[in-house]
Design a protein around this motif. Structure first.
Motif, PDB file in Angstrom:
ATOM      1  N   VAL A 162       0.871  -1.455   0.328  1.00  0.00           N
ATOM      2  CA  VAL A 162       0.250   0.165  -0.221  1.00  0.00           C
ATOM      3  C   VAL A 162       1.001   1.434  -0.047  1.00  0.00           C
ATOM      4  O   VAL A 162       0.751   2.396  -0.947  1.00  0.00           O
ATOM      5  CB  VAL A 162      -1.076  -0.092   1.540  1.00  0.00           C
ATOM      6  N   LEU A 163       1.977   0.966   0.662  1.00  0.00           N
ATOM      7  CA  LEU A 163       2.837   2.751   1.288  1.00  0.00           C
ATOM      8  C   LEU A 163       3.785   2.205  -0.251  1.00  0.00           C
ATOM      9  O   LEU A 163       3.687   3.478  -0.932  1.00  0.00           O
ATOM     10  CB  LEU A 163       3.716   2.367   1.902  1.00  0.00           C
ATOM     11  N   ARG A 164       4.036   1.365  -1.626  1.00  0.00           N
ATOM     12  CA  ARG A 164       4.516   1.494  -2.499  1.00  0.00           C
ATOM     13  C   ARG A 164       4.057   2.182  -3.433  1.00  0.00           C
ATOM     14  O   ARG A 164       4.142   2.491  -4.537  1.00  0.00           O
ATOM     15  CB  ARG A 164       5.539   0.148  -2.530  1.00  0.00           C
ATOM     16  N   ARG A 165       2.805   1.047  -3.466  1.00  0.00           N
ATOM     17  CA  ARG A 165       1.899   1.686  -4.830  1.00  0.00           C
ATOM     18  C   ARG A 165       0.364   2.924  -4.611  1.00  0.00           C
ATOM     19  O   ARG A 165       0.537   2.845  -5.706  1.00  0.00           O
ATOM     20  CB  ARG A 165       1.418   0.143  -5.554  1.00  0.00           C
ATOM     21  N   LEU A 166       0.797   2.969  -3.541  1.00  0.00           N
ATOM     22  CA  LEU A 166      -0.621   3.992  -3.535  1.00  0.00           C
ATOM     23  C   LEU A 166       0.198   4.834  -2.267  1.00  0.00           C
ATOM     24  O   LEU A 166      -0.319   6.479  -3.082  1.00  0.00           O
ATOM     25  CB  LEU A 166      -1.517   3.468  -2.532  1.00  0.00           C
ATOM     26  N   THR A 167       0.752   5.136  -1.493  1.00  0.00           N
ATOM     27  CA  THR A 167       1.157   6.594  -0.673  1.00  0.00           C
ATOM     28  C   THR A 167       2.235   7.502  -1.171  1.00  0.00           C
ATOM     29  O   THR A 167       2.114   8.580  -1.230  1.00  0.00           O
ATOM     30  CB  THR A 167       1.157   5.805   1.142  1.00  0.00           C
ATOM     31  N   ILE A 168       3.384   6.477  -1.187  1.00  0.00           N
ATOM     32  CA  ILE A 168       4.527   6.996  -1.970  1.00  0.00           C
ATOM     33  C   ILE A 168       4.034   7.800  -2.969  1.00  0.00           C
ATOM     34  O   ILE A 168       4.007   8.955  -3.150  1.00  0.00           O
ATOM     35  CB  ILE A 168       5.134   6.412  -1.713  1.00  0.00           C
ATOM     36  N   PRO A 169       3.922   7.000  -3.796  1.00  0.00           N
ATOM     37  CA  PRO A 169       3.489   7.880  -5.068  1.00  0.00           C
ATOM     38  C   PRO A 169       2.508   9.384  -4.941  1.00  0.00           C
ATOM     39  O   PRO A 169       2.172  10.210  -5.824  1.00  0.00           O
ATOM     40  CB  PRO A 169       2.044   6.506  -6.468  1.00  0.00           C
ATOM     41  N   ASN A 170       1.155   8.828  -4.631  1.00  0.00           N
ATOM     42  CA  ASN A 170       0.431   9.924  -3.710  1.00  0.00           C
ATOM     43  C   ASN A 170       0.648  10.884  -2.573  1.00  0.00           C
ATOM     44  O   ASN A 170       0.799  12.108  -3.397  1.00  0.00           O
ATOM     45  CB  ASN A 170      -0.676  10.012  -2.781  1.00  0.00           C
ATOM     46  N   VAL A 171       1.634  10.717  -2.304  1.00  0.00           N
ATOM     47  CA  VAL A 171       2.907  12.484  -1.945  1.00  0.00           C
ATOM     48  C   VAL A 171       3.533  12.979  -3.052  1.00  0.00           C
ATOM     49  O   VAL A 171       3.300  14.149  -2.936  1.00  0.00           O
ATOM     50  CB  VAL A 171       3.683  11.612  -0.818  1.00  0.00           C
ATOM     51  N   ILE A 172       3.914  12.068  -3.801  1.00  0.00           N
ATOM     52  CA  ILE A 172       5.104  12.782  -4.507  1.00  0.00           C
ATOM     53  C   ILE A 172       3.719  13.490  -5.650  1.00  0.00           C
ATOM     54  O   ILE A 172       4.820  14.442  -6.802  1.00  0.00           O
ATOM     55  CB  ILE A 172       5.430  11.452  -5.760  1.00  0.00           C
ATOM     56  N   ALA A 173       3.008  12.785  -6.282  1.00  0.00           N
ATOM     57  CA  ALA A 173       2.280  13.702  -6.937  1.00  0.00           C
ATOM     58  C   ALA A 173       0.844  15.617  -6.145  1.00  0.00           C
ATOM     59  O   ALA A 173       1.565  15.738  -7.632  1.00  0.00           O
ATOM     60  CB  ALA A 173       0.903  12.397  -7.484  1.00  0.00           C
ATOM     61  N   ASN A 174       0.823  15.388  -5.189  1.00  0.00           N
ATOM     62  CA  ASN A 174       0.495  15.953  -3.918  1.00  0.00           C
ATOM     63  C   ASN A 174       1.751  17.217  -4.003  1.00  0.00           C
ATOM     64  O   ASN A 174       1.598  18.039  -4.699  1.00  0.00           O
ATOM     65  CB  ASN A 174       0.037  16.116  -3.458  1.00  0.00           C
ATOM     66  N   MET A 175       3.276  16.751  -3.546  1.00  0.00           N
ATOM     67  CA  MET A 175       3.869  17.109  -3.803  1.00  0.00           C
ATOM     68  C   MET A 175       4.586  17.795  -5.054  1.00  0.00           C
ATOM     69  O   MET A 175       5.137  19.799  -5.169  1.00  0.00           O
ATOM     70  CB  MET A 175       5.629  17.019  -3.356  1.00  0.00           C
ATOM     71  N   VAL A 176       4.920  17.689  -5.883  1.00  0.00           N
ATOM     72  CA  VAL A 176       5.040  18.359  -7.025  1.00  0.00           C
ATOM     73  C   VAL A 176       3.950  19.370  -7.374  1.00  0.00           C
ATOM     74  O   VAL A 176       4.644  20.112  -8.587  1.00  0.00           O
ATOM     75  CB  VAL A 176       5.877  17.468  -8.459  1.00  0.00           C
ATOM     76  N   ARG A 177       3.065  20.220  -7.325  1.00  0.00           N
ATOM     77  CA  ARG A 177       1.910  20.845  -7.548  1.00  0.00           C
ATOM     78  C   ARG A 177       2.586  22.234  -6.176  1.00  0.00           C
ATOM     79  O   ARG A 177       2.205  23.175  -7.248  1.00  0.00           O
ATOM     80  CB  ARG A 177       1.291  20.479  -6.876  1.00  0.00           C
ATOM     81  N   LEU A 178       3.664  21.843  -5.499  1.00  0.00           N
ATOM     82  CA  LEU A 178       3.520  23.226  -4.778  1.00  0.00           C
ATOM     83  C   LEU A 178       4.713  23.953  -5.232  1.00  0.00           C
ATOM     84  O   LEU A 178       5.640  23.558  -6.064  1.00  0.00           O
ATOM     85  CB  LEU A 178       3.736  22.733  -3.659  1.00  0.00           C
ATOM     86  N   PRO A 179       4.691  25.285  -5.225  1.00  0.00           N
ATOM     87  CA  PRO A 179       5.965  26.077  -5.802  1.00  0.00           C
ATOM     88  C   PRO A 179       7.409  25.395  -5.401  1.00  0.00           C
ATOM     89  O   PRO A 179       7.440  25.344  -4.488  1.00  0.00           O
ATOM     90  CB  PRO A 179       5.769  27.735  -4.702  1.00  0.00           C
ATOM     91  N   ARG A 180       8.111  26.006  -6.325  1.00  0.00           N
ATOM     92  CA  ARG A 180       9.269  25.740  -5.908  1.00  0.00           C
ATOM     93  C   ARG A 180      10.166  26.263  -4.847  1.00  0.00           C
ATOM     94  O   ARG A 180      10.922  25.498  -4.850  1.00  0.00           O
ATOM     95  CB  ARG A 180       9.805  25.999  -7.952  1.00  0.00           C
ATOM     96  N   SER A 181      10.226  27.491  -4.391  1.00  0.00           N
ATOM     97  CA  SER A 181      10.562  27.312  -3.657  1.00  0.00           C
ATOM     98  C   SER A 181      10.345  27.243  -2.250  1.00  0.00           C
ATOM     99  O   SER A 181      10.674  27.465  -1.158  1.00  0.00           O
ATOM    100  CB  SER A 181      10.210  29.253  -3.243  1.00  0.00           C
TER     101      SER A 181
END
Length: 304
Positions: A162-181
């Motif tokens: 669950v962590l490998r296939r869902l949680t971690i990809p979810n974290v990445i997919a949301n964090m890349v939407r933040l301002p780079r700074s």
């Protein structure tokens, strides 16, 4: 049902059906060892997402993994027909309504302005610099919201996959939407049963205690409640740590819910417990609540 959440638990059956399922599956063996899960990119594994509305001005994204896919990933076809296989699968691939209630509670209580979460390069909230643990995280949206709001967040789920296939990809997919700074606080991921996770995190140099512990839809049965409470007692930082538990008042057929959990916490005597948010779900005829556990003014001898 909260916007974007998936249908309610499919184990809302009566006692006879509950007894039959328990007999067929046998006594659950909650012995999954605690371990840190390290992110390893999986080339060629598709990850599809959709937006979930959290509040006006804020939508997060979540992965889409069907029940059939979950059964294949965990090599157990029972998962295709049930959201709970005790000792094997705890519903981590589903997004439950109460996780969105918990997100709303974080926004309201800790001065997180929804329409600034994805846009403000210097977002300041009461979660900045705090240590947060989400237990039974699944999609991890409450933890992700805390992470976006400046907290260091550790995510825990019973199943490594669950962590490998869902949680971690979810974290990445949301964090890349933040301002780079915007600074990216650290994250870590842990699998295993709650009885073993608490000891693991306090004895392996992971920092041990947390300012906030979050959990959603995790108190559906009395055994689950007991294991969760013991984990919180091991990991919540005295004297100001807070645990927020979002769940339905009743889980018919499996005996849990916020009402019985409040009784358990009060009988245990370690924490004060109160209802800090409530949603009357007219569709299901149930009530969803967010409970707050905190230390009393005088610290219990358990922590001395």
């Amino acid at each position: 049902m909260a916007d974007g959440a998936e249908p309610a638990f499919r184990f809302n059956f009566g006692k006879e059906e509950s007894d039959r399922v328990q007999e067929e599956q046998g006594a659950p063996d909650y012995s999954e060892p605690a371990a840190e899960v390290v992110h390893r990119p999986q080339p060629g594994v598709a990850f599809f997402t959709e937006e979930v509305s959290i509040a006006e001005g804020l939508a997060l994204v979540k992965g889409i993994i069907s029940s059939d896919e979950a059964a294949t990933i965990l090599s157990d076809q029972r998962i295709a027909a049930s959201d709970l296989v005790p000792g094997k699968y705890e519903g981590g691939f589903k997004l439950w309504e109460c996780s969105l209630d918990l997100c709303t509670t974080l926004l309201d209580r800790y001065k997180v302005v929804p329409d600034r979460v994805l846009t403000d390069p210097e977002l300041t909230t009461e979660l900045n610099g705090k240590r947060v643990l989400e237990l039974g995280c699944g999609h991890g949206l409450p933890g992700i919201l805390a992470l976006m709001s400046g907290a260091e967040v550790h995510f825990q789920d019973y199943n490594q996959e669950v962590l490998r296939r869902l949680t971690i990809p979810n974290v990445i997919a949301n964090m890349v939407r933040l301002p780079r700074s915007r600074p990216r606080p650290p994250t870590r991921y842990f699998s295993g049963d709650w009885r073993l996770v608490g000891e693991h995190l306090t004895s392996r140099g992971y920092g041990g205690h947390y300012d906030f512990i979050l959990s959603s839809e995790s108190i559906y049965s009395v055994p689950a409640q007991e294991r969760l409470l013991e984990c919180i007692k091991q990991l919540l930082q005295p004297p100001h740590g807070v645990a927020l538990i979002a769940a339905k008042r009743y889980y018919f057929g499996v005996g849990g819910g916020t009402k019985s959990f409040r009784n358990l916490v009060e009988e245990d005597g370690i924490f004060e417990v109160s209802v800090v948010a409530q949603v009357d779900d007219k569709t299901s005829g149930n009530v969803r609540e967010v409970l707050m556990l905190k230390f009393p003014a005088a610290i219990h001898p358990y922590f001395l």
